[in-house]
Design an enzyme around this catalytic site. Structure first.
Site, PDB file in Angstrom:
ATOM      1  N   GLU A 168       0.863  -1.182   0.000  1.00  7.06           N
ATOM      2  CA  GLU A 168       0.000   0.000   0.000  1.00  7.06           C
ATOM      3  C   GLU A 168       0.891   1.220   0.000  1.00  7.06           C
ATOM      4  O   GLU A 168       1.652   1.443   0.936  1.00  7.06           O
ATOM      5  CB  GLU A 168      -0.884   0.036   1.255  1.00  7.06           C
ATOM      6  CG  GLU A 168      -2.110  -0.834   1.140  1.00  7.06           C
ATOM      7  CD  GLU A 168      -3.043  -0.673   2.346  1.00  7.06           C
ATOM      8  OE1 GLU A 168      -4.074  -1.345   2.346  1.00  7.06           O
ATOM      9  OE2 GLU A 168      -2.743   0.102   3.272  1.00  7.06           O
ATOM     10  N   TYR A 225     -11.189  -4.019   3.104  1.00  6.17           N
ATOM     11  CA  TYR A 225     -10.335  -3.554   4.183  1.00  6.17           C
ATOM     12  C   TYR A 225     -11.223  -3.360   5.402  1.00  6.17           C
ATOM     13  O   TYR A 225     -12.072  -2.469   5.426  1.00  6.17           O
ATOM     14  CB  TYR A 225      -9.684  -2.225   3.772  1.00  6.17           C
ATOM     15  CG  TYR A 225      -8.610  -1.700   4.705  1.00  6.17           C
ATOM     16  CD1 TYR A 225      -8.884  -1.401   6.042  1.00  6.17           C
ATOM     17  CD2 TYR A 225      -7.316  -1.467   4.245  1.00  6.17           C
ATOM     18  CE1 TYR A 225      -7.899  -0.917   6.885  1.00  6.17           C
ATOM     19  CE2 TYR A 225      -6.327  -0.967   5.077  1.00  6.17           C
ATOM     20  CZ  TYR A 225      -6.626  -0.696   6.403  1.00  6.17           C
ATOM     21  OH  TYR A 225      -5.649  -0.196   7.229  1.00  6.17           O
ATOM     22  N   ASP A 269      -5.830   9.727  10.022  1.00  6.46           N
ATOM     23  CA  ASP A 269      -4.545   9.190  10.464  1.00  6.46           C
ATOM     24  C   ASP A 269      -4.093   9.721  11.813  1.00  6.46           C
ATOM     25  O   ASP A 269      -4.278  10.895  12.127  1.00  6.46           O
ATOM     26  CB  ASP A 269      -3.461   9.495   9.414  1.00  6.46           C
ATOM     27  CG  ASP A 269      -3.593   8.578   8.213  1.00  6.46           C
ATOM     28  OD1 ASP A 269      -3.533   7.355   8.409  1.00  6.46           O
ATOM     29  OD2 ASP A 269      -3.790   9.089   7.098  1.00  6.46           O
TER      30      ASP A 269
END
Lengths: 268, 399
Positions: free
Chosen positions: A49, A175, A60
Site C-alpha cells: 500500500e 479492508y 490518520d
C-alpha cells in the site's frame, strides 16, 4: 487473473495469509523510500500500500501524519507517487500495488487521468479513505475498464445491511478497520475483530484484510488466524521515523517485515 | 428569481448542485446517517421546534434588534445601513443559535458528550455554554495560534467547564482544529456528538447549521418590513465557513435582494496570505464536503491567513459555492487593514465594538453605501462583538 487475485490464490496454496505493508510514498525522500520499499517486498510484503501524502490526513494518527508530512516536505505529490509505482515495477513485477489516498489529491489530478496513469504505471487498485460508496460513482463512472480495484472499507460501526451493500460493490479485497479511531491507535481486540469478520463473511466471498493498530508479530498471528490478510502501516512508519539517521534503517525495517510475515503462516 | 428553496436542494445525499456530500471515513458514515435521520425527525417535531424557539427567546435573548446606524449612514452619505445585532445574543455572537439547536438534538439522540472545533473561540464558547446548560461533557479543539490571539475566549470556555485541547499541527488555526476534532470523533463516535460551527463539513451539517441559523434572516426580514415597509436592497455578511451569512441570506433567497458575502483578503489576495476561498480558490474536497478550497495544483490544502481567527479558514460551506456559481450571491474580499478601519469607525460613530470578523462585512458596507441612494437599505450582519479582539486591535491601532 489480476495480481491481487493471484496473490490470494498463491497464499492460500501455501497456507499463508497476506502481509499488507503500508508506507507513505516518498518518506523521507523518493530514493530512500524506493530502497525501503524494495527491501519490504524482498522481506515478505505480499501486497504493497503506497500512501499518497496529503496535507490534512483526518483519518490518520500522529505517526502517519508525520510520515506524510516528511514526504510532502520532500516535494512528493500524486504525480511522483505514480512515477514511483513505475520504478517499483522494475524490481517487483508481481506484488500488487494499492495506492492509498485521500480523495482531494486524486480529484485535483483528475479522476480519468488518475485511472489511466495509475494503471499504466502498474498499480492494481486504489483505496480512498474519505470516499464512501455514496460518493464514489463520480470517480468510477470515469473509469473505462474493470482492471483496477477500488478497495472498499468496512468499519466496526458499519451495520449489517450497509456491510452487504458495500461488499456487493467491492473488488480486490475488503479492508476491515479493526476498531474505531485513527490509524496507529492502541487497544487491539481480536475478539471484536473475529466477530466483525464472521458478520462480513456471511455477506461476501471476497478476501478480508484487517488494518489499524496492528503492530507486533503477536498481533499479526492473532489477526491472521481469522482474516485473509493483515495490514501494517503505523508500526513500519514508526520504525522508519526512529531510524531516520540510522545507516542500518533498511535492514532494521526488513527484519520487522520478516518477523511479521512469519506470523502470517498458518501453524495448524 | 431562481427557484432555490429547500425542496430543490440539498438533494437526498446532501449535494448543493455539484457541492457538499459526505466525504468521510467509513467509521464516521453510520454516525452521519444516524444524525441525518435525527435531524429530519426533529425538523418535523413540533415539541422540539417549540423548545428550540422558546430557548432562543428566553436564553439567547432573541429576537436581536435591527438597528439603524444613522450617524454612520449620514457620514457615508448613501444607503441607510441597518445592523442585525447578533453581537447582542447571549455569548456575544450568532454561534449560539446553532449550538443550542445541536445540543438539543444531541440530548434528543441521548448523547451526553459533545465536542467542537473553534477558530475565534466564539463557537467554542457557545458550545461550552450549551454543554453547561444541559449538563454535558464538552471538549473544544483549538489551534495554538488561535489560543494566543483569542485568549479571553479560552478563559471563558474553561470557566464554563469545557476542556480546551490545543492543536499545534499545521498553522495552529481553525483548519487544524477541525482536523483534530474529526480524528478524535472517529474514536468516540458511538457516544459523542460533534457540534460543527459552520455550514461546512459533511452532510447533514451544512443544511442543519443553516436551518438553525436562518432565524437571523427570518427576523431581519420581518423587522425591516415592519420598519421601512419594504425589503432591503442589499445584505452584507462576512464569510469564513459561512454560517452567519447563510443564516442571514437564506430567508431572502427568493427575494429580489442583492447578497454580498465578504471573505478575508488578509494581507492582500495577491500576496497569497489571505482566506478568500470563493474569490480565488478552486473546487476540491476538505473536511467532508466538496466546495471551493484554497489548494495547490496537487490538491494539497494551503494555509489561510486573516487577522480575524474566525475567517482564517481555507474552505467554505458548499451552499455558498453553489450560490456563487449560480450568481445568486456576490463574494467580495476585505483586507486586514480595511477591517480594522471599519472596526474603528463603528466604535466612534455608533458606540458599538464589533468583532473583527463582522468588521469585514462593515468594511464592505463602507464601500457599497456611498454608491447607493439614501432610499436604499443595506442590512449588515453584525455577527459578533469585539471584546475578544481587543488584544489584536490594540497591537495595530494603539488605542
Amino acid at each position: 487473473m489480476n495480481r491481487i487475485a493471484e496473490t490470494f490464490k498463491r497464499l492460500k496454496q501455501k497456507k499463508e495469509k497476506a502481509l499488507v505493508g503500508f508506507v507513505s510514498a516518498g518518506d523521507p525522500n523518493i530514493s530512500d523510500s524506493l530502497r525501503l520499499i524494495k527491501a519490504m517486498c524482498e522481506a515478505g510484503v505480499d501486497i504493497l500500500e503506497l500512501g499518497v501524502p496529503f496535507s490534512d490526513p483526518t483519518s490518520d494518527g500522529p505517526v502517519i501524519q508525520r510520515s506524510s508530512g516528511r514526504a510532502l516536505k520532500s516535494g512528493v505529490n500524486l504525480k511522483a507517487v505514480i512515477a514511483m509505482t513505475r520504478k517499483i515495477r522494475e524490481f517487483s513485477e508481481q506484488t500488487p500495488i494499492i495506492l492509498f489516498s485521500y480523495y482531494n489529491p486524486i480529484y485535483a489530478y483528475g479522476n480519468k487521468s488518475f485511472y489511466n496513469d495509475a494503471i499504466a504505471a502498474g498499480a492494481d487498485g486504489v483505496l480512498i479513505v474519505d470516499l464512501p460508496p455514496e460518493e464514489s460513482d463520480e470517480m468510477t463512472s470515469e473509469w473505462t475498464g474493470n482492471d483496477f480495484s477500488l478497495i472498499r472499507l468496512i468499519a466496526p460501526t458499519t451495520q449489517q445491511e450497509r456491510m452487504a451493500h458495500i461488499a456487493a460493490s467491492a473488488s480486490g479485497f475488503l479492508y476491515l478497520i479493526s476498531k474505531v479511531g485513527v490509524t496507529g491507535s492502541d487497544g487491539l481486540d481480536t475478539g471484536d475483530i473475529s466477530e466483525h469478520i464472521k458478520r462480513l463473511r456471511s455477506v461476501t466471498q471476497i478476501p478480508i484484510c484487517v488494518g489499524f493498530g496492528i503492530s507486533t508479530p503477536q498481533d499479526v498471528a492473532a489477526v491472521a488466524a481469522v482474516a485473509d490478510g493483515v495490514v501494517i502501516g503505523s508500526a513500519f512508519e514508526r520504525l522508519i521515523e526512529e531510524n531516520l539517521e540510522n545507516p542500518a534503517l533498511v535492514s532494521v525495517l526488513a527484519e520487522k517485515v520478516k518477523a511479521c510475515k512469519a506470523a502470517t503462516v498458518e501453524t495448524s | 428569481m431562481l427557484n432555490l428553496k429547500s425542496e430543490t436542494y440539498p438533494d437526498s445525499r446532501g449535494h448543493f448542485g455539484p457541492y457538499g456530500g459526505r466525504y468521510v471515513g467509513e467509521t464516521l458514515m453510520p454516525a452521519l446517517l444516524e444524525l441525518e435521520k435525527a435531524f429530519f425527525d426533529i425538523a418535523q417535531d413540533p415539541s422540539f421546534q417549540y423548545e428550540f424557539h422558546d430557548m432562543l427567546h428566553h436564553y439567547v435573548g432573541r429576537p436581536t434588534p435591527l438597528f439603524h446606524a444613522k450617524r454612520l449612514s449620514t457620514h457615508l452619505g448613501g444607503a441607510a445601513i441597518y445592523l442585525k445585532r447578533e453581537d447582542l445574543a447571549h455569548t456575544g455572537a450568532h454561534k449560539i443559535n446553532n449550538t443550542l439547536g445541536q445540543a438539543l438534538l444531541a440530548r434528543w439522540m441521548g448523547k451526553k458528550k459533545v465536542i467542537a472545533e473553534t477558530g475565534a473561540g466564539q463557537h467554542g464558547v457557545a458550545t461550552a455554554t450549551v454543554a453547561a446548560l444541559f449538563g454535558m461533557e464538552c471538549r473544544v479543539f483549538m489551534g495554538t495560534e488561535d489560543i494566543q490571539r483569542q485568549a479571553a475566549n479560552v478563559q471563558r470556555m474553561r470557566l464554563l467547564g469545557a476542556e480546551v485541547i490545543p492543536v499545534s499541527s499545521g498553522t495552529g488555526t481553525l483548519k487544524d482544529a477541525m482536523n483534530e476534532a474529526m480524528r478524535y470523533w472517529s474514536g468516540v463516535v458511538q457516544d459523542t456528538f460533534y457540534v460543527i460551527g459552520s455550514v461546512a463539513g459533511p452532510h447533514p451539517y451544512p443544511v442543519m447549521v443553516r436551518d438553525f441559523q436562518k432565524v437571523i434572516g427570518e427576523e431581519a426580514r420581518s423587522q425591516i418590513l415592519n420598519e421601512t415597509g419594504r425589503l432591503p436592497k442589499m445584505l452584507i455578511a462576512c464569510v469564513g465557513g459561512g454560517s452567519n451569512s447563510m443564516g442571514l441570506f437564506y430567508p431572502f433567497i427568493e427575494d429580489s435582494v442583492e447578497m454580498v458575502g465578504v471573505e478575508a483578503a488578509g494581507k492582500g489576495v495577491h500576496t497569497g496570505k489571505h482566506a478568500a476561498t470563493l474569490g480565488s480558490g478552486t473546487v476540491g474536497v476538505l473536511h467532508g464536503s466538496k466546495s471551493y478550497v484554497l489548494q495547490d495544483e496537487n490538491g494539497q490544502i494551503m494555509e489561510a491567513h486573516s487577522i480575524s481567527a474566525g475567517l482564517d479558514y481555507p474552505g467554505v460551506g458548499p451552499e455558498h459555492s453553489m450560490l456563487k456559481d449560480r450568481g445568486r450571491a456576490r463574494y467580495a474580499s476585505i483586507e486586514d487593514g480595511q477591517a480594522l478601519e471599519a472596526f474603528r469607525k463603528l466604535c466612534l460613530f455608533e458606540g458599538i465594538i464589533p468583532a473583527l470578523e463582522s468588521s469585514h462585512a462593515l468594511a464592505q458596507a463602507l464601500i457599497e453605501a456611498p454608491r447607493m441612494s439614501p432610499d436604499d437599505v443595506i442590512i449588515v450582519n453584525l455577527s459578533g462583538r469585539g471584546d475578544k479582539d481587543l488584544g489584536i486591535v490594540n497591537q495595530h491601532l494603539k488605542f
